[in-house]
Design a protein around this motif. Structure first.
Motif, PDB file in Angstrom:
ATOM      1  N   ARG A  18      39.607   8.033 -14.058  1.00 14.72           N
ATOM      2  CA  ARG A  18      39.717   6.791 -14.819  1.00 14.72           C
ATOM      3  C   ARG A  18      38.599   5.824 -14.450  1.00 14.72           C
ATOM      4  NH1 ARG A  18      42.199   7.750 -19.375  1.00 14.72           N
ATOM      5  NH2 ARG A  18      44.165   8.870 -19.068  1.00 14.72           N
ATOM      6  N   ASP A  22      35.688   4.521 -17.078  1.00 14.59           N
ATOM      7  CA  ASP A  22      35.599   3.080 -17.342  1.00 14.59           C
ATOM      8  C   ASP A  22      34.240   2.497 -16.992  1.00 14.59           C
ATOM      9  OD1 ASP A  22      38.216   3.063 -18.200  1.00 14.59           O
ATOM     10  OD2 ASP A  22      39.037   2.221 -16.341  1.00 14.59           O
ATOM     11  N   ASP A  23      33.464   3.198 -16.190  1.00 12.35           N
ATOM     12  CA  ASP A  23      32.225   2.647 -15.655  1.00 12.35           C
ATOM     13  C   ASP A  23      31.052   2.886 -16.621  1.00 12.35           C
ATOM     14  OD1 ASP A  23      29.643   2.704 -13.949  1.00 12.35           O
ATOM     15  OD2 ASP A  23      31.122   1.874 -12.568  1.00 12.35           O
ATOM     16  N   HIS A  41      38.062  12.007 -24.206  1.00 10.94           N
ATOM     17  CA  HIS A  41      37.164  10.870 -23.985  1.00 10.94           C
ATOM     18  C   HIS A  41      35.739  11.343 -24.253  1.00 10.94           C
ATOM     19  CE1 HIS A  41      35.026   7.563 -22.039  1.00 10.94           C
ATOM     20  NE2 HIS A  41      36.160   6.885 -22.089  1.00 10.94           N
ATOM     21  N   ASP A 189      42.960   3.547  -7.931  1.00  8.50           N
ATOM     22  CA  ASP A 189      41.874   2.828  -8.602  1.00  8.50           C
ATOM     23  C   ASP A 189      40.770   2.466  -7.612  1.00  8.50           C
ATOM     24  OD1 ASP A 189      43.311   2.915 -10.926  1.00  8.50           O
ATOM     25  OD2 ASP A 189      43.880   0.806 -10.926  1.00  8.50           O
TER      26      ASP A 189
END
Length: 223
Positions: A18, A22-23, A41, A189
């Motif tokens: 994740r 997201d980066d 994705h 996270d």
């Protein structure tokens, strides 16, 4: 940045995946898996493969990687040392040796454990310690993460039933534990963000990181 990820179906790997997706600095993530993740994705690629001791058949999928995050693991409960070594040590070394010829500047991050030590009397700690030593001796940018308690976030959950039961029964304690033992607490996270941060160090900084350093790097990454 192009990332190769082992263990994406597990709790820690889920958080790392994740964080990578997201980066904005991550161009692609190749997850080496035994079965499809069921995640869609634009950045995500999957290399479905059965034998993690021999990655010859998926080597082409690993070419061009800037970083490898090895989050694959299993509980030592019920396993012999030989069985546990195969997953915890042999798979990691096979991944490292497959990637090393493709990029000598690769950053390889291995998820170990807080008390890992090759001289330990405890089997899992001894095996992880041996894996750490072998990886750190290879000629690339190797880092070892030694987290203590990891809180699952954003849908992450342990892959094995005993760990799922353990986390389910103790999750309510996390706020208390975080206040009492902040140096030993982190989240999935946070581990993911810290892996990205350590890759951007390009070989600088300490090579063995506990929860304190992991949390610090993740905080810098989001500052």
């Amino acid at each position: 940045m192009k990332v190769v990820l082992f263990g994406a179906s597990g709790m820690i790997g889920h958080g790392v995946l994740r964080a990578c997706l997201d980066d904005d600095g991550v161009e692609s993530v190749t997850a080496v898996v035994r079965r499809p993740l069921g995640v869609r994705h634009p950045k995500l690629r999957e290399a479905v493969h059965a034998d993690f001791t021999d990655l010859t058949d998926v080597a082409a999928s690993l070419d061009g990687a800037d970083a490898c995050y090895f989050c694959l693991g299993t509980s030592s409960a019920g396993l012999t040392e030989v069985e546990y070594t195969r997953v915890t040590h042999d798979y990691a070394l096979a991944a490292a040796r497959a990637l090393l010829p493709l990029n000598g500047d690769l950053t390889f991050v291995y998820v170990s454990g807080h008390s890992a030590d090759s001289a330990s009397a405890t089997m899992w700690a001894r095996v992880k310690g041996r894996a750490e030593e072998a990886l750190l001796a290879l000629p690339f940018r190797a880092y070892v993460f030694r987290p203590s308690y990891i809180r699952p976030r954003r849908g992450a959950r342990p892959a094995t039933r005993p760990y799922r039961l353990l986390y389910a029964s103790t999750s309510w304690l996390y706020p208390v534990l975080r206040r009492l033992f902040p140096r030993h607490m982190t989240t999935t996270d946070t581990v993911g963000r810290a892996m990205l941060a350590v890759t951007r160090l390009q070989g600088r900084g300490p090579r063995v990181l506990t929860s304190v350093e992991i949390n610090g790097l993740a905080a810098q990454e989001t500052a």
